[in-house]
Design a protein around this motif. Sequence first.
Motif, PDB file in Angstrom:
ATOM      1  N   GLY A  17      48.852  51.822  37.438  1.00 15.68           N
ATOM      2  CA  GLY A  17      49.912  52.985  36.768  1.00 15.68           C
ATOM      3  C   GLY A  17      51.247  52.732  36.818  1.00 15.68           C
ATOM      4  O   GLY A  17      52.046  53.245  36.088  1.00 15.68           O
ATOM      5  N   GLY A  18      51.730  51.514  37.659  1.00 16.27           N
ATOM      6  CA  GLY A  18      53.231  51.345  37.599  1.00 16.27           C
ATOM      7  C   GLY A  18      53.760  50.917  36.393  1.00 16.27           C
ATOM      8  O   GLY A  18      54.940  51.355  36.119  1.00 16.27           O
ATOM      9  N   THR A  19      53.046  50.084  35.598  1.00 16.16           N
ATOM     10  CA  THR A  19      53.674  49.725  34.277  1.00 16.16           C
ATOM     11  C   THR A  19      53.790  51.013  33.461  1.00 16.16           C
ATOM     12  O   THR A  19      54.883  51.159  33.017  1.00 16.16           O
ATOM     13  N   LEU A  20      52.992  51.613  33.243  1.00 18.02           N
ATOM     14  CA  LEU A  20      53.112  53.012  32.474  1.00 18.02           C
ATOM     15  C   LEU A  20      54.147  53.975  32.997  1.00 18.02           C
ATOM     16  O   LEU A  20      55.083  54.384  32.295  1.00 18.02           O
ATOM     17  N   ALA A  21      54.148  54.258  34.253  1.00 15.11           N
ATOM     18  CA  ALA A  21      55.291  55.025  35.015  1.00 15.11           C
ATOM     19  C   ALA A  21      56.799  54.375  34.620  1.00 15.11           C
ATOM     20  O   ALA A  21      57.686  55.067  34.405  1.00 15.11           O
ATOM     21  N   GLY A  22      56.926  52.896  34.827  1.00 15.46           N
ATOM     22  CA  GLY A  22      58.144  52.294  34.345  1.00 15.46           C
ATOM     23  C   GLY A  22      58.369  52.684  32.933  1.00 15.46           C
ATOM     24  O   GLY A  22      59.566  53.024  32.646  1.00 15.46           O
ATOM     25  N   VAL A  23      57.312  52.381  31.964  1.00 14.30           N
ATOM     26  CA  VAL A  23      57.606  52.564  30.614  1.00 14.30           C
ATOM     27  C   VAL A  23      58.026  54.145  30.394  1.00 14.30           C
ATOM     28  O   VAL A  23      59.117  54.063  29.694  1.00 14.30           O
ATOM     29  N   ILE A  24      57.567  55.039  30.900  1.00 14.89           N
ATOM     30  CA  ILE A  24      58.110  56.371  30.845  1.00 14.89           C
ATOM     31  C   ILE A  24      59.426  56.706  31.276  1.00 14.89           C
ATOM     32  O   ILE A  24      60.073  57.407  30.559  1.00 14.89           O
ATOM     33  N   ASN A  25      59.687  55.916  32.449  1.00 22.71           N
ATOM     34  CA  ASN A  25      60.879  56.141  32.852  1.00 22.71           C
ATOM     35  C   ASN A  25      62.011  55.766  32.059  1.00 22.71           C
ATOM     36  O   ASN A  25      63.112  56.017  32.092  1.00 22.71           O
ATOM     37  N   GLY A  26      61.806  54.579  31.310  1.00 22.88           N
ATOM     38  CA  GLY A  26      62.881  53.986  30.758  1.00 22.88           C
ATOM     39  C   GLY A  26      62.966  54.175  29.334  1.00 22.88           C
ATOM     40  O   GLY A  26      63.845  53.761  28.639  1.00 22.88           O
ATOM     41  N   SER A  27      62.013  55.023  28.862  1.00 22.80           N
ATOM     42  CA  SER A  27      62.143  55.140  27.358  1.00 22.80           C
ATOM     43  C   SER A  27      62.015  56.727  26.818  1.00 22.80           C
ATOM     44  O   SER A  27      61.491  57.563  27.749  1.00 22.80           O
ATOM     45  N   GLY A  28      62.461  56.873  25.580  1.00 20.33           N
ATOM     46  CA  GLY A  28      62.767  58.210  25.256  1.00 20.33           C
ATOM     47  C   GLY A  28      61.691  58.818  24.335  1.00 20.33           C
ATOM     48  O   GLY A  28      61.507  60.092  24.071  1.00 20.33           O
ATOM     49  N   CYS A  29      60.917  58.078  23.860  1.00 20.86           N
ATOM     50  CA  CYS A  29      59.798  58.553  22.723  1.00 20.86           C
ATOM     51  C   CYS A  29      58.546  58.936  23.379  1.00 20.86           C
ATOM     52  O   CYS A  29      58.514  58.811  24.539  1.00 20.86           O
ATOM     53  N   LYS A  30      57.468  59.225  22.549  1.00 22.15           N
ATOM     54  CA  LYS A  30      56.152  59.511  22.972  1.00 22.15           C
ATOM     55  C   LYS A  30      55.640  58.317  23.600  1.00 22.15           C
ATOM     56  O   LYS A  30      55.632  57.253  23.076  1.00 22.15           O
ATOM     57  N   ILE A  31      54.874  58.569  24.826  1.00 18.14           N
ATOM     58  CA  ILE A  31      54.363  57.415  25.344  1.00 18.14           C
ATOM     59  C   ILE A  31      52.860  57.454  25.542  1.00 18.14           C
ATOM     60  O   ILE A  31      52.488  58.577  26.181  1.00 18.14           O
ATOM     61  N   LEU A  32      52.095  56.433  25.399  1.00 16.58           N
ATOM     62  CA  LEU A  32      50.639  56.651  25.471  1.00 16.58           C
ATOM     63  C   LEU A  32      50.140  55.523  26.386  1.00 16.58           C
ATOM     64  O   LEU A  32      50.164  54.337  26.119  1.00 16.58           O
ATOM     65  N   GLY A  33      49.352  55.753  27.494  1.00 14.54           N
ATOM     66  CA  GLY A  33      48.955  54.750  28.119  1.00 14.54           C
ATOM     67  C   GLY A  33      47.200  54.916  27.874  1.00 14.54           C
ATOM     68  O   GLY A  33      46.769  55.779  27.788  1.00 14.54           O
ATOM     69  N   ILE A  34      46.595  53.763  28.012  1.00 13.81           N
ATOM     70  CA  ILE A  34      45.222  53.388  27.649  1.00 13.81           C
ATOM     71  C   ILE A  34      44.540  53.097  28.874  1.00 13.81           C
ATOM     72  O   ILE A  34      44.918  51.734  29.261  1.00 13.81           O
ATOM     73  N   ALA A  35      43.802  53.891  29.644  1.00 16.03           N
ATOM     74  CA  ALA A  35      43.383  53.467  30.896  1.00 16.03           C
ATOM     75  C   ALA A  35      42.181  52.636  30.732  1.00 16.03           C
ATOM     76  O   ALA A  35      41.346  52.749  29.866  1.00 16.03           O
TER      77      ALA A  35
END
Length: 317
Positions: free
Chosen positions: A182-200
């Motif tokens: 989960g750390g990668t997705l959390a970092g992407v969310i913290n660093g970006s403004g658009c819609k973010i989708l994680g694929i588990a």
Amino acid sequence: MQSAEVTAVPVLAGWQQVHQPVLLQHQVELWVYQLNTAIPQLSGNKWLKLKYHIALAQQAQKAGFLTFGGAFSNHLAAVAAMCKYHGLKSLAYVRADQLDKHNPTLAFCLQQGMQIQLLNRNQYRWRNDADFLLQLQQQHQHLLIVPEGGSSIAGAMGVAELDLDLTPAGNASHIICAAASGGTLAGVINGSGCKILGIAVVKDPSLPDRITQLLQSDDKQQHWSLNTDFCGAGYARFDNSILQFCRDMAQQRLYLEPIYTGKALAGVFTLIKRGYFPPGSRLSFFHTGGLQGLAGLHYRNLITTADFALLSGSSAG
Ligand SMILES: Cc1ncc(COP(=O)(O)O)c(C=O)c1O
């Protein structure tokens, strides 16, 4: 947290556009962001997830890292390489009943100077238990404990530095990456403004909470979602369709492995076919690395020698 003293591993970053008829049909653009480092085991999300752990270790005057992982873990290979590069010690608690020195991941780790302790399946369940961690910290006071996968506030902080919003063709509508600890997705969310989708790529009901704990602010909550449709039979299991997808992408010189990036990107294509992304969408997919894992799949006869060469790019002309 400062990163000034963290020696930078030379990085080659870049975008690759994927061309497939299905993308044209659905009027979706797909861009893949790759971050390749001079040390291959640190490519993708690995160097980013570890760089602030190095800074933390330096600030606390620790002699190295103590971490956790499976016997073929990309994270273990990355920790071993990162610590060696920075002149630090590394100790790993590995989920295994015996030490197989022919396992290519563990052989690499040992060669980098990593010390290995084994935990059986039941013992490994304690890896996030507070009392167990306290006990380990008392035993190894000179080491910084880095959680499995490097997924911590420090790990997410490094990933947040990426600029995944802006592709060469313009702003992305969606940023997508594979999610496990989960750390990668959390970092992407913290660093970006658009819609973010994680694929588990794991079946882990605690994953959404673990991601939420690493988010910087509540208003980040609206921008992201986690898709759990593509785990298949579970973590590290893949069927022939995923492998075939990785082969097809390798023909376009996009090199994926079937456990993380291949599974996640194949999921993206399924979502495109289902019409999940509106026409005109521009997708930014973060290639999180992990090609070292192909050697372990080959070692266990889970992929053929020909596939190993094709997927790792060594058969490319
Ligand atoms: C190649 C690869 N991609 C994606 C991930 C998922 O990242 P995270 O564990 O931060 O969710 C991992 C695990 O670290 C990985 O090794």
